[in-house]
Design an enzyme around this catalytic site. Structure first.
Site, PDB file in Angstrom:
ATOM      1  N   CYS A 132       0.835  -1.207   0.000  1.00 20.37           N
ATOM      2  CA  CYS A 132       0.000   0.000   0.000  1.00 20.37           C
ATOM      3  C   CYS A 132       0.866   1.253   0.000  1.00 20.37           C
ATOM      4  O   CYS A 132       0.440   2.303  -0.467  1.00 20.37           O
ATOM      5  CB  CYS A 132      -0.965  -0.010   1.165  1.00 20.37           C
ATOM      6  SG  CYS A 132      -0.320  -0.719   2.668  1.00 20.37           S
ATOM      7  N   CYS A 163      13.553  -1.952  -3.539  1.00 21.67           N
ATOM      8  CA  CYS A 163      12.503  -1.092  -4.092  1.00 21.67           C
ATOM      9  C   CYS A 163      12.131  -0.117  -2.978  1.00 21.67           C
ATOM     10  O   CYS A 163      12.988   0.273  -2.191  1.00 21.67           O
ATOM     11  CB  CYS A 163      11.315  -1.917  -4.577  1.00 21.67           C
ATOM     12  SG  CYS A 163      10.501  -2.866  -3.283  1.00 21.67           S
TER      13      CYS A 163
END
Ligand SMILES: [Zn+2]
Length: 421
Positions: free
Chosen positions: A216, A379
């Site tokens: 999210c 990431c």
């Protein structure tokens, strides 16, 4: 400029009719005082709401799961509309990156608990609303206990684990669920768990595997989009309370904001649905939250956990913490540091010495790489890089490492001077 008919509606004595409303023991709805009558006068003027409808709204108990993007407009509008009791479940604190969409919170609230921030804002919007805050993660251990005393639940969750839990708890308790979700420029809304209506599992039986979906914190979203979808959830909630109109029961509303198209698809209750189905059809296998697969709670935000299925290669991938990675870089260890985020994220912040290979291109790009040389992937938060790591392992790479927590952990634990996003 005021419309003539609006001015006329003010001129007449608009309060004479509700005084005839009987208040007897058989009529348990709360009354409205003169301040409330003035506040809700534009509701009272609607035949479909009126005095009795407004008292129904005041009598209603609505539970909001999440005080974030979807929870902001639903909380604000349901409070403004006069919902008597709003339950609010959230354990998060307000972060600066929330403010572009979570309009319940302001700049001065950054660092405060979302519940405290929401309480102050809602009190200002409507002091007649009774707030019941739950400063906790909505989980299988507390879901039924929290939801039991409410009439309707509004799903403002941002992850699959809580979305399935909200659905299952609502179905088990027979409470309608005003559902909404958002992703990038798209949104969905429906009403699940209503009597004879479908539930979220009729549509999507099981959560997707951990790691397949973006975290999210990683998925971008147009700031206005939760406003659009959350407002629809608030409308559906009021319709359910009032018993008016046609709620989105058995229909999934699909919103695409770039083309600005709204369409609905029919969703039927599935007799074989594990939670709302019929035992005779092989459904209704989930009769309590304990019957659910234990790994649902591990899918939170799509972050793979240590017990992820090893058949996808996760077992062959090493995890490294930000501080350990920093130590290895300082030591001069030999490996390739690969950033699998998107160019827009790379432009904001990066780890020195890394090179950018976005996740969508790593399959082709890695054809040229030495499969025995160590690759350390990162990431933003560790989900996309785990996906990339699994791709490399499947291609025969034997020395693959994933930075746990991504560049967020790096910024927190190694170099706080770096830009957060
Ligand atoms: Zn179902």
């Amino acid at each position: 400029m005021k419309c003539a008919w609006l001015a006329a509606s003010h001129a007449r004595d608009q309060y004479d009719w509700y005084n005839d409303m009987p208040m007897t023991a058989a009529d348990p709805l709360p009354t409205l005082n003169s301040e409330e009558i003035l506040r809700y006068s534009r509701h009272l003027l609607l035949d479909e709401v009126g005095f009795e409808g407004q008292r129904r709204i005041k009598n209603a108990r609505v539970l909001l799961i999440g005080a974030g993007g979807l929870g902001s407009p639903t909380a604000l509008y349901l409070a403004a509309a006069g919902v008597g009791t709003l339950g609010l479940v959230d354990f998060d604190i307000v972060d600066a990156s929330n403010l572009h969409r979570q309009v319940l919170h302001g700049t001065s609230d950054v660092g405060r608990s979302k519940l405290d921030s929401a309480r102050d804002r809602i009190r200002d919007v409507n002091p007649h609303v009774h707030l019941e805050p739950f400063n906790t993660r909505f989980d299988a251990g507390n879901a039924l206990e929290i939801l039991r005393d409410f009439d309707i639940v509004v799903d403002g969750t941002d992850n699959f684990a809580t979305r399935y839990l909200t659905n299952d708890a609502a179905v088990l308790l027979g409470k309608p669920n005003a559902f909404g979700c958002i992703f990038r420029f798209e949104g969905q809304a429906s009403v699940f768990g209503a009597q004879n209506g479908p539930c979220y599992r009729c549509l999507f039986r099981e959560p997707p595997p951990a790691g397949l979906i973006p975290n999210c914190a990683e998925a971008g979203v147009l700031g206005v989009l939760p406003g659009l979808v959350g407002t629809i959830q608030a409308v559906e909630t009021l319709k359910l309370i009032l018993g008016i109109g046609e709620p989105l029961i058995g229909r999934l509303l699909l919103i695409e904001s770039l083309g600005m198209t709204f369409r609905t698809i029919t969703v039927r209750r599935d007799p074989a649905c594990p939670v709302c189905g019929d035992a005779a059809a092989g459904g209704a296998t989930i009769r309590s939250l304990d019957d659910r697969a234990a790994d649902y709670d591990d899918v939170t935000c799509g972050v793979p956990t240590a017990n992820s299925d090893s058949s996808n290669g996760a077992a062959m991938i090493r995890e490294i913490s930000a501080t350990d990675l920093a130590a290895r870089i300082t030591r001069g260890d030999d490996f390739d540091l690969v950033d699998v985020r998107e160019p827009a994220e790379w432009a904001i912040v990066r780890i020195d010495g890394a090179r950018l290979v976005p996740l969508g291109t790593i399959g082709d790009a890695s054809n040229e790489w030495d499969r025995s040389r160590e690759v350390v992937l990162y990431c933003k938060a560790g989900v996309r890089s785990m996906n990339a790591a699994e791709q490399l392992v499947r291609k025969g790479f034997t020395n693959v490492t994933n930075l746990t927590g991504g560049i967020v952990s790096w910024t927190n634990d190694v170099d706080p001077s770096l830009q957060r996003y």
